[in-house]
Design an enzyme around this catalytic site. Sequence first.
Site, PDB file in Angstrom:
ATOM      1  N   HIS A  21       0.883  -1.178   0.102  1.00 46.75           N
ATOM      2  CA  HIS A  21       0.025  -0.111  -0.185  1.00 46.75           C
ATOM      3  C   HIS A  21       0.985   1.094   0.038  1.00 46.75           C
ATOM      4  CE1 HIS A  21      -2.973  -2.782   1.935  1.00 46.75           C
ATOM      5  NE2 HIS A  21      -3.361  -2.485   0.844  1.00 46.75           N
ATOM      6  N   GLU A  24       1.522   3.779   3.121  1.00 47.32           N
ATOM      7  CA  GLU A  24       1.934   2.993   4.341  1.00 47.32           C
ATOM      8  C   GLU A  24       3.342   3.128   4.394  1.00 47.32           C
ATOM      9  OE1 GLU A  24       0.088  -0.683   4.989  1.00 47.32           O
ATOM     10  OE2 GLU A  24      -1.932   0.099   4.577  1.00 47.32           O
ATOM     11  N   HIS A 122       3.328  -3.300   6.822  1.00 49.12           N
ATOM     12  CA  HIS A 122       2.100  -2.612   6.492  1.00 49.12           C
ATOM     13  C   HIS A 122       1.910  -1.692   7.807  1.00 49.12           C
ATOM     14  CE1 HIS A 122      -0.019  -4.602   3.359  1.00 49.12           C
ATOM     15  NE2 HIS A 122       0.749  -5.733   3.682  1.00 49.12           N
ATOM     16  N   GLU A 181       2.105  -5.872  10.813  1.00 50.49           N
ATOM     17  CA  GLU A 181       1.190  -4.675  10.905  1.00 50.49           C
ATOM     18  C   GLU A 181       1.412  -4.046  11.944  1.00 50.49           C
ATOM     19  OE1 GLU A 181      -1.751  -2.659   8.767  1.00 50.49           O
ATOM     20  OE2 GLU A 181      -2.039  -4.920   8.244  1.00 50.49           O
TER      21      GLU A 181
END
Length: 320
Positions: A21, A24, A122, A181
């Site tokens: 992404h 990010e 992420h 994450e």
Amino acid sequence: SCTLPTLSLSLSRVAVCGGTHGNELSGVYLVRELVKVDKKAVEKKAEEEEPASVLMVLSNPRAIQQGQRYVDTDLNRCFTHAILNGPMLDTAPYEMIRSRELNGMLGPKGSPEAVDLVCDLHNTTANMGLCLIAYSDCDWICLHIFRHLQVSIPLRYIHFDVSNKESYSLDSVGKHGFAMEIGAQPHSVVRSNIYTAMKLGVQHMLDWVRSFNSGTIKHLSPNECFCFAAVPLKNVSSLDRDFCLLHPGDPLFQTFSGETLTYKGHQPLYPFFINECAYYEKGIALSLARRKRVMVPAIRVQTEQEQRANEPRYTSEEEE
């Protein structure tokens, strides 16, 4: 009683991916920094422990350049069996084309040629701290990495129960894989504490891989992980308490008119990804998990002799 450790092949090829992404940024900047690592330092480290080839990947360069989550569609939903193997038009969304490029680079998914481990980096706007997210609660490699990191870093393990064909994210391309994450961090910015925690997590992960490849046996006690359970529908969550137990009847949502809506589930569950801003377009306010205890066996790398012993042996008609 004493049980023999589970054997596993060495992790000779590892991929660390950032920018799946494009907004990010912890993973984007970390991959860029890792690429700059002095080769002499890497070679010196390899002399001490069994080396692993580490490939650094910026997954979605166009989205990174534009500072957006994606250009045409979410790249981290483009690694299903159907997308990677179905017909593809020249007019297909950029991320679908890019997913096939990454599958060729790191896979093919589900094949013996795939890299041994994918760590995909992420950020989330949710107050989740550091989490490892994987499609298996019995991938002992991923769970041992989790426990190794847990010694030094507070983190949680989240299991999404999705089949290999339906698994949709980049980390599913490797023989083993997980998303790292971390939040809370707004998109398109870098917070120093979040970046530092991610960097430390990646360093500990690579240290464990080198230690594992050197033949060290790992012994672990039973391990607890969070397992994905359900996803509520739209509404604006009034919580900012990821992984705080939610009981039936607890306040959950607040409508724009000020009315409080309570949790209607039948069992206490743990909310996470609360108010993740990227999920607004998907109509997801938060996810829920149940706590599950997983027994993790000791593991060690197979020796060359053990690998040869496990290879199929073919005989000629004369030998028979």
